[in-house]
Motif scaffolding. Structure first.
Motif, mmCIF file in Angstrom:
data_model
loop_
_atom_site.group_PDB
_atom_site.id
_atom_site.type_symbol
_atom_site.label_atom_id
_atom_site.label_comp_id
_atom_site.label_asym_id
_atom_site.label_seq_id
_atom_site.Cartn_x
_atom_site.Cartn_y
_atom_site.Cartn_z
ATOM 1 N N LYS A 111 41.380 55.344 28.285
ATOM 2 C CA LYS A 111 41.335 55.583 29.732
ATOM 3 C C LYS A 111 42.019 54.404 30.402
ATOM 4 O O LYS A 111 41.635 53.264 30.186
ATOM 5 N N CYS A 112 43.034 54.714 31.217
ATOM 6 C CA CYS A 112 43.798 53.652 31.863
ATOM 7 C C CYS A 112 43.917 53.946 33.353
ATOM 8 O O CYS A 112 44.249 55.063 33.745
ATOM 9 N N GLY A 113 43.644 52.948 34.174
ATOM 10 C CA GLY A 113 43.814 53.049 35.612
ATOM 11 C C GLY A 113 44.842 52.044 36.085
ATOM 12 O O GLY A 113 44.868 50.904 35.608
ATOM 13 N N VAL A 114 45.693 52.471 37.020
ATOM 14 C CA VAL A 114 46.745 51.613 37.560
ATOM 15 C C VAL A 114 46.670 51.657 39.074
ATOM 16 O O VAL A 114 46.494 52.724 39.668
ATOM 17 N N GLU A 126 37.691 44.703 40.416
ATOM 18 C CA GLU A 126 36.409 45.399 40.593
ATOM 19 C C GLU A 126 36.227 46.498 39.562
ATOM 20 O O GLU A 126 35.141 46.687 39.014
ATOM 21 N N ALA A 127 37.287 47.244 39.284
ATOM 22 C CA ALA A 127 37.218 48.327 38.295
ATOM 23 C C ALA A 127 36.902 47.774 36.912
ATOM 24 O O ALA A 127 36.079 48.345 36.182
ATOM 25 N N ARG A 128 37.535 46.666 36.553
ATOM 26 C CA ARG A 128 37.279 46.057 35.232
ATOM 27 C C ARG A 128 35.819 45.628 35.090
ATOM 28 O O ARG A 128 35.227 45.784 34.027
ATOM 29 N N LYS A 129 35.251 45.083 36.167
ATOM 30 C CA LYS A 129 33.839 44.681 36.130
ATOM 31 C C LYS A 129 32.925 45.890 35.992
ATOM 32 O O LYS A 129 31.959 45.869 35.233
ATOM 33 N N ALA A 130 33.221 46.941 36.736
ATOM 34 C CA ALA A 130 32.354 48.124 36.763
ATOM 35 C C ALA A 130 32.503 48.996 35.515
ATOM 36 O O ALA A 130 31.571 49.706 35.146
#
Length: 185
Positions: free
Chosen positions: A64-67, A76-80
């Motif tokens: 799963k990858c978000g950009v 914030e996404a990496r922490k959550a």
């Protein structure tokens, strides 16, 4: 803030959470079907992922990858969601990923941020990164709910930007009223 404004925001936030749930359910169903048909895990790419709210709901045993261009949102996404891969980047950059590297590519609320010519380029990149028989998911706010100074979309314009003939899109009526949600294979 006035009470009426606060209620409107509460209603919008609730609708957005329902939209996230509808998208996650649809993508999770596709991933399960993909696994049954191919015996492979599906990789999911969320272009313009913001803080990863939708990607966190995706139950993909694959990658799963978000950009997003907003580095603060990526942090914030990496922490959550420590299981996801989140990186700063621009969806208009064709060299961001190898061709056909994702079975699902999502463009959620991203296209209205660009002029139509750039949006078409972003969609072309999404298609480039999408595997054969993969799932392209696009969601945009309906014209009357669009933010000021953004492109507005109706069904026909969205089909044109994505590059399809009228009727090729699968529209999802379960999405809350402020958005248009469609998918293509």
């Amino acid at each position: 803030m006035k009470l009426a404004e606060a209620r409107v925001i509460d209603v919008f936030v609730a609708a957005q959470k329902r939209r996230h749930a509808v998208i996650a359910l649809m993508v999770n169903d596709f991933i399960a079907q993909w696994k049954r048909e191919t015996m492979n895990d599906a990789a999911v790419l969320d272009l313009g992922c913001a803080r990863g709210e939708v990607l966190m709901r995706i139950q993909a045993p694959g990658r799963k990858c978000g950009v997003d261009t907003d580095e603060g949102a990526i942090r914030e996404a990496r922490k959550a969601d420590p299981t996801g891969i989140y990186r700063a980047g621009d969806a208009a950059n064709a060299s961001l990923f190898p061709e056909a590297s994702y079975e699902v590519v999502m463009l959620l609320d991203l296209l209205p941020l660009f002029p139509v010519s750039v949006a078409k380029h972003v969609v072309a990149n999404a298609r480039r990164w999408l595997a054969k028989d993969g799932l392209l998911v696009v969601c945009v706010p309906k014209a009357q709910y669009a933010a000021p100074d953004t492109e507005t979309y109706d069904m026909l314009k969205l089909e044109q930007v994505v590059g399809l003939k009228e009727g090729d899109a699968h529209w999802v009526p379960e999405v809350p009223k402020p958005w248009l949600l469609a998918w293509w294979r």
